[in-house]
Scaffold this active site. Sequence first.
Site, PDB file in Angstrom:
ATOM      1  N   GLY A  59       0.151   8.840 -11.157  1.00  0.00           N
ATOM      2  CA  GLY A  59      -0.282   9.503  -9.918  1.00  0.00           C
ATOM      3  C   GLY A  59       0.280  10.913  -9.761  1.00  0.00           C
ATOM      4  O   GLY A  59       0.135  11.778 -10.628  1.00  0.00           O
ATOM      5  N   ARG A 113       8.841   2.674  -3.206  1.00  0.00           N
ATOM      6  CA  ARG A 113       8.534   1.291  -3.569  1.00  0.00           C
ATOM      7  C   ARG A 113       9.817   0.511  -3.844  1.00  0.00           C
ATOM      8  O   ARG A 113       9.947  -0.645  -3.438  1.00  0.00           O
ATOM      9  CB  ARG A 113       7.611   1.271  -4.799  1.00  0.00           C
ATOM     10  CG  ARG A 113       6.812  -0.014  -4.941  1.00  0.00           C
ATOM     11  CD  ARG A 113       5.709   0.091  -5.970  1.00  0.00           C
ATOM     12  NE  ARG A 113       4.691   1.054  -5.594  1.00  0.00           N
ATOM     13  CZ  ARG A 113       4.600   2.298  -6.055  1.00  0.00           C
ATOM     14  NH1 ARG A 113       5.451   2.730  -6.952  1.00  0.00           N
ATOM     15  NH2 ARG A 113       3.658   3.103  -5.642  1.00  0.00           N
ATOM     16  N   ASP A 126       0.879  -1.167   0.000  1.00  0.00           N
ATOM     17  CA  ASP A 126       0.000   0.000   0.000  1.00  0.00           C
ATOM     18  C   ASP A 126       0.916   1.217   0.000  1.00  0.00           C
ATOM     19  O   ASP A 126       1.961   1.216   0.647  1.00  0.00           O
ATOM     20  CB  ASP A 126      -0.924   0.016   1.217  1.00  0.00           C
ATOM     21  CG  ASP A 126      -2.016   1.079   1.055  1.00  0.00           C
ATOM     22  OD1 ASP A 126      -2.515   1.249  -0.076  1.00  0.00           O
ATOM     23  OD2 ASP A 126      -2.357   1.742   2.043  1.00  0.00           O
ATOM     24  N   SER A 127       0.523   2.229  -0.751  1.00  0.00           N
ATOM     25  CA  SER A 127       1.399   3.392  -0.872  1.00  0.00           C
ATOM     26  C   SER A 127       0.589   4.662  -0.993  1.00  0.00           C
ATOM     27  O   SER A 127      -0.625   4.626  -1.189  1.00  0.00           O
ATOM     28  CB  SER A 127       2.307   3.224  -2.101  1.00  0.00           C
ATOM     29  OG  SER A 127       1.517   3.096  -3.265  1.00  0.00           O
ATOM     30  N   LYS A 141      13.958   6.045 -11.169  1.00  0.00           N
ATOM     31  CA  LYS A 141      12.892   6.085 -10.152  1.00  0.00           C
ATOM     32  C   LYS A 141      13.063   4.928  -9.158  1.00  0.00           C
ATOM     33  O   LYS A 141      12.982   5.134  -7.942  1.00  0.00           O
ATOM     34  CB  LYS A 141      11.505   6.037 -10.820  1.00  0.00           C
ATOM     35  CG  LYS A 141      10.375   6.090  -9.786  1.00  0.00           C
ATOM     36  CD  LYS A 141       8.966   6.164 -10.364  1.00  0.00           C
ATOM     37  CE  LYS A 141       7.951   6.130  -9.211  1.00  0.00           C
ATOM     38  NZ  LYS A 141       6.555   6.164  -9.660  1.00  0.00           N
TER      39      LYS A 141
HETATM   40  P1  IMP Z   1      -2.146   2.094  -3.994  1.00  0.00           P
HETATM   41  O1  IMP Z   1      -0.843   1.710  -3.365  1.00  0.00           O
HETATM   42  O2  IMP Z   1      -2.441   1.294  -5.218  1.00  0.00           O
HETATM   43  O3  IMP Z   1      -3.263   2.125  -2.994  1.00  0.00           O
HETATM   44  O4  IMP Z   1      -1.978   3.573  -4.561  1.00  0.00           O
HETATM   45  C1  IMP Z   1      -2.019   4.702  -3.774  1.00  0.00           C
HETATM   46  C2  IMP Z   1      -2.008   5.996  -4.545  1.00  0.00           C
HETATM   47  O5  IMP Z   1      -0.857   6.726  -4.098  1.00  0.00           O
HETATM   48  C3  IMP Z   1      -1.870   5.926  -6.058  1.00  0.00           C
HETATM   49  O6  IMP Z   1      -3.090   5.886  -6.703  1.00  0.00           O
HETATM   50  C4  IMP Z   1      -1.156   7.217  -6.366  1.00  0.00           C
HETATM   51  O7  IMP Z   1      -2.101   8.242  -6.422  1.00  0.00           O
HETATM   52  C5  IMP Z   1      -0.285   7.441  -5.145  1.00  0.00           C
HETATM   53  N1  IMP Z   1       1.079   6.891  -5.369  1.00  0.00           N
HETATM   54  C6  IMP Z   1       1.664   5.864  -4.717  1.00  0.00           C
HETATM   55  N2  IMP Z   1       2.906   5.642  -5.187  1.00  0.00           N
HETATM   56  C7  IMP Z   1       3.083   6.547  -6.167  1.00  0.00           C
HETATM   57  C8  IMP Z   1       4.181   6.794  -7.057  1.00  0.00           C
HETATM   58  O8  IMP Z   1       5.225   6.128  -7.062  1.00  0.00           O
HETATM   59  N3  IMP Z   1       3.992   7.785  -7.938  1.00  0.00           N
HETATM   60  C9  IMP Z   1       2.858   8.538  -7.981  1.00  0.00           C
HETATM   61  N4  IMP Z   1       1.815   8.349  -7.201  1.00  0.00           N
HETATM   62  C10 IMP Z   1       1.925   7.351  -6.283  1.00  0.00           C
END
Ligand code: IMP
Length: 197
Positions: free
Chosen positions: A146, A176, A65-66, A170
């Site tokens: 994103g 990540r 999750d990020s 990156k």
């Molecule tokens: P999830 O980890 O799929 O829940 O994503 C979380 C949200 O955080 C994504 O939709 C992006 O909006 C943002 N996000 C997470 N990591 C990145 C990245 O490496 N670049 C840009 N946006 C990110």
Amino acid sequence: MQLLLATHNEHKRREFARLLVGFEVKVLPQDVQLPPEDGETFAENALGKARAAALVTGGVAIADDSGIEAAALGGAPGVRSARYAGEDASDEENLRKLLGEAPAGSGLEYVCAIAYVDPLGGVERVFEERCAGRLAGELRGERGFGYDPAFLPLDGPEGMTMAELSDAQKDAISHRGKAARALEEWLRRSEQALRTG
Ligand code: IMP
């Protein structure tokens, strides 16, 4: 070694396959449902998904999750990054909202938690890493996704947004990339310990 990634997202699988060198990364079958990401922390959300996948398959699962934290907004959008401008908001809508609320030049941090769950061995681990940056005054770059066009990483080439960097650039500095390397190192150490007893 095979690793099951608790996602249905092929983009995520490819990214993790690139990061976890030497591991075969598989995704969940389409009919397996994942729990909603409604935890208060990245670790909680990642663990919830990895546990759900491990329960269904009976084997080892990983999940991530990020999101992004803005200092000027007290850490928002945080775990709500994917739906900051609304439940079905697009990446662009979320990004525009952030640009409208936080001043250019203010501090940002990308965060990524990767959970590892082994239901048979009773092992659960979370690897959480960050990538610090600043908010750009204008959007630049076509790569990434994103919030990348507005994210100026402190460890990157001066003045370049994350969306202007190559995958390799990156991966070397991203939240990540760092979390995946921490998981990979731990997996290799654990394997080594098992082999040498
Ligand atoms: P999830 O980890 O799929 O829940 O994503 C979380 C949200 O955080 C994504 O939709 C992006 O909006 C943002 N996000 C997470 N990591 C990145 C990245 O490496 N670049 C840009 N946006 C990110």
